[in-house]
Each structure stands twice: as C-alpha cells, then as structure tokens.
Design a protein around this motif. Sequence first.
Motif, PDB file in Angstrom:
ATOM      1  N   PHE A   1       0.821  -1.213   0.000  1.00 41.09           N
ATOM      2  CA  PHE A   1       0.000   0.000   0.000  1.00 41.09           C
ATOM      3  C   PHE A   1       0.857   1.265   0.000  1.00 41.09           C
ATOM      4  O   PHE A   1       0.482   2.277  -0.596  1.00 41.09           O
ATOM      5  CB  PHE A   1      -0.943   0.009   1.200  1.00 41.09           C
ATOM      6  N   LEU A   2       2.035   1.200   0.652  1.00 37.86           N
ATOM      7  CA  LEU A   2       2.933   2.345   0.691  1.00 37.86           C
ATOM      8  C   LEU A   2       3.610   2.534  -0.667  1.00 37.86           C
ATOM      9  O   LEU A   2       3.714   3.653  -1.178  1.00 37.86           O
ATOM     10  CB  LEU A   2       3.979   2.164   1.789  1.00 37.86           C
ATOM     11  N   LYS A   3       4.055   1.421  -1.267  1.00 35.60           N
ATOM     12  CA  LYS A   3       4.779   1.497  -2.543  1.00 35.60           C
ATOM     13  C   LYS A   3       3.844   1.852  -3.689  1.00 35.60           C
ATOM     14  O   LYS A   3       4.233   2.571  -4.619  1.00 35.60           O
ATOM     15  CB  LYS A   3       5.473   0.159  -2.830  1.00 35.60           C
TER      16      LYS A   3
ATOM     17  N   VAL B   1      -4.687  -0.684  -5.754  1.00 31.84           N
ATOM     18  CA  VAL B   1      -4.948  -1.933  -5.044  1.00 31.84           C
ATOM     19  C   VAL B   1      -5.416  -1.690  -3.617  1.00 31.84           C
ATOM     20  O   VAL B   1      -6.194  -2.475  -3.060  1.00 31.84           O
ATOM     21  CB  VAL B   1      -3.692  -2.840  -5.100  1.00 31.84           C
ATOM     22  N   SER B   2      -4.992  -0.575  -3.012  1.00 35.04           N
ATOM     23  CA  SER B   2      -5.438  -0.271  -1.654  1.00 35.04           C
ATOM     24  C   SER B   2      -6.927   0.074  -1.636  1.00 35.04           C
ATOM     25  O   SER B   2      -7.648  -0.293  -0.705  1.00 35.04           O
ATOM     26  CB  SER B   2      -4.623   0.879  -1.055  1.00 35.04           C
TER      27      SER B   2
ATOM     28  N   ARG C   1       2.438 -12.154   2.843  1.00 36.92           N
ATOM     29  CA  ARG C   1       3.312 -11.470   1.889  1.00 36.92           C
ATOM     30  C   ARG C   1       2.916 -11.826   0.457  1.00 36.92           C
ATOM     31  O   ARG C   1       2.457 -12.936   0.182  1.00 36.92           O
ATOM     32  CB  ARG C   1       4.780 -11.855   2.110  1.00 36.92           C
ATOM     33  N   TYR C   2       3.128 -10.862  -0.437  1.00 40.14           N
ATOM     34  CA  TYR C   2       2.845 -11.046  -1.861  1.00 40.14           C
ATOM     35  C   TYR C   2       4.048 -10.543  -2.665  1.00 40.14           C
ATOM     36  O   TYR C   2       4.618  -9.500  -2.352  1.00 40.14           O
ATOM     37  CB  TYR C   2       1.589 -10.273  -2.266  1.00 40.14           C
ATOM     38  N   GLY C   3       4.408 -11.299  -3.699  1.00 43.54           N
ATOM     39  CA  GLY C   3       5.541 -10.912  -4.520  1.00 43.54           C
ATOM     40  C   GLY C   3       5.263  -9.736  -5.422  1.00 43.54           C
ATOM     41  O   GLY C   3       6.170  -9.148  -6.004  1.00 43.54           O
ATOM     42  N   SER C   4       3.999  -9.372  -5.560  1.00 45.50           N
ATOM     43  CA  SER C   4       3.588  -8.272  -6.422  1.00 45.50           C
ATOM     44  C   SER C   4       2.225  -7.788  -5.955  1.00 45.50           C
ATOM     45  O   SER C   4       1.425  -8.561  -5.411  1.00 45.50           O
ATOM     46  CB  SER C   4       3.510  -8.738  -7.881  1.00 45.50           C
ATOM     47  N   LYS C   5       1.941  -6.519  -6.193  1.00 47.46           N
ATOM     48  CA  LYS C   5       0.580  -6.024  -5.909  1.00 47.46           C
ATOM     49  C   LYS C   5      -0.446  -6.785  -6.728  1.00 47.46           C
ATOM     50  O   LYS C   5      -1.611  -6.926  -6.333  1.00 47.46           O
ATOM     51  CB  LYS C   5       0.483  -4.525  -6.193  1.00 47.46           C
TER      52      LYS C   5
END
Length: 322
Positions: free
Chosen positions: A212-214, A271-272, A289-293
């Motif tokens: 969410f930050l990135k 995505v957020s 954890r997710y490797g990608s949004k």
Amino acid sequence: MLSIDYLVSGGIITNYFCTSRCRHCLYRCSPSWPKDYMDKTVARAAFKICKEHGCSSVHVGGGEPFLNLKGLLGVLEAAKDTPVNIEYIETNSSWYVGHGNAVAILKEVRSFGADTLLVSASPFHLEFIPFGKVMGVVDACRKVGLNTFIWTQDFFSLFKRLDPAKRYSIKELEKVVGRKRLHDMIASYWIHPGGRALETFFADGMLLEEIFLKYSGGCRELADTSHFHVDLYGNYVPGLCSGLAIRVEDLGRPLNPERYPIISILYQEGVSGLYRHASAEGFRPAQKRYGSKCGLCFEMRKFFVDKGEYLSELAPVDHYRN
C-alpha cells in the motif's frame, strides 16, 4: 475516469484452450479451458475497432491458435477483409505431426496473407512439447516461404543439444545446462506479474503495508495500450491485467463506473482502494506477503468471482478457475 482512446500495438487472443499448462502463462491457458474459438463476426468487430483507434497491425495468439485451423483461417480472412495487417502468428508447435502435414497447413495460412510465425522455444513449453516439433515447424516454414521469429533464439540454440523426441522438466534442464545458467536465461525471458506466474515467480515478497505504501496511487497501467489484447469473447484486456475485461464497444469513451466498478476503483484508487472495498464485503487475505501487488489484486478479484459478483468485468470466469 479511464478511457481507452488510442491503441498502439497489440494482438488477438483466438482461444484460451491449449495443450500446455505453462507455469508462466499470463492468461492461464490450459487443456481445462473450453475449446471456444474466435469466430469471424467477433474477429471483424475486433479488427475494425483496433483500426478505428489507430492500430492497423496486430499479432495473433492464444492459447494455441493452430488447434483450430478452420477458426484460424476465418480470423485471417476477417483481418484481410478489414483490412488489418497480421504481424505474426504465435505458436508453441504442439500441433506438428509431420513435415507434409505442416507444410499443407502453413500453405493455407500463407494464402490468407500471413507471412510470419513467432515460434516459441521456451523452457516452459519444453515441459509439454518435445523440441523436435519446434524444429519441424521451423523447417516447414522454410519450405513454404514463411518468415520465423524465434522466441527466444538463445533457448532455440540451447535446445538443439537435447533429445528432440523428449520433453524436459525445469529440473531436468538444470542437470543438462546447470542451474545457474538456466535460471539466468529464464531471468532474461519476459515474464509479466500476472496469470500463473503469480504463483510460480511472484509468490512471496511484500507485506500488505509495504504494498500500500509502494503503490499508493491508482493503477495507471490499466491505460497502457503499448501491448494490448482483445479476446475471442470481444473483451479488451486493459494493461495486460488478465482476468479484467472491457467490452470492445466501450473503447473510445470514459468507462461508466456503474458498469465497471472494479476497474474504476483500481484505476482511481489502486490496489489499496480495492482492498478497502473487498474487506467491506468480507475479504481476508490468505497470505502475509505477496511478490507483487498483482498477486493481492488477483486474490481479491477471485474472491468476488467465487461470490458470483462483477462477472462482466472479471472475465473470462475460467481465468479464475484454471
């Protein structure tokens, strides 16, 4: 609001059915899909809209387009009628059964104006298709005067060292060429964070807070038309986000948020924003954890599909079941 006004470069997905179930496949193609194929009416409409929005040259792919030769010839005929130029036809060569048969097929394809095949030489396809079939298709192309675009040439050269009648798993290839060399070569192979690659190549990485930050803004890549696709059901796939669908007749004007609520949320809030919407309807992430949004996005979209919601824009449904 998102509006797809100008198409730069893209292709037609004739079918999602495929003999392979490749671990990197953006569209999750496999033998489990229905054997549906793009008909001439849908093809003409797709080509017409592509041309109206600035793109008069496209490629043809799948799934595997050659699994329905009559259907493929119909698509090529529709392109010729429009007219739209076919840059190349993609193939994994699974349909190859012998030189004479391949030559006859490719002569028909060439007679409809196609002049180039993109022939896959891929470690992912090699798990399902012996390399001898790939070499057979390349030889047949030479015989009928079709150009070949090998993707990739490095793997094509490497696979010449292998038994042409055998399929090789990734682990078996590691033993032949060395783990580091093979994985370095795979790293140079274009793999998009979508489809089946989400589980095999982008499975672990960022916490939700980091995502969410990135990625704090809207998903503007939905507007990218540098490599678009239109499928056999008349759906435009925005920004290579497989499993999202915009009807081709809605291109060229702002999308109605009431008709496309999920795509509109993603474009405006990212995505957020979709996470807030999904959480309000009961979604809980399955991973820390997710490797990608895109992995988180797919999980949320599948949550809605499993509930039977938003199915017109979360399409085709089989993308979420394969």
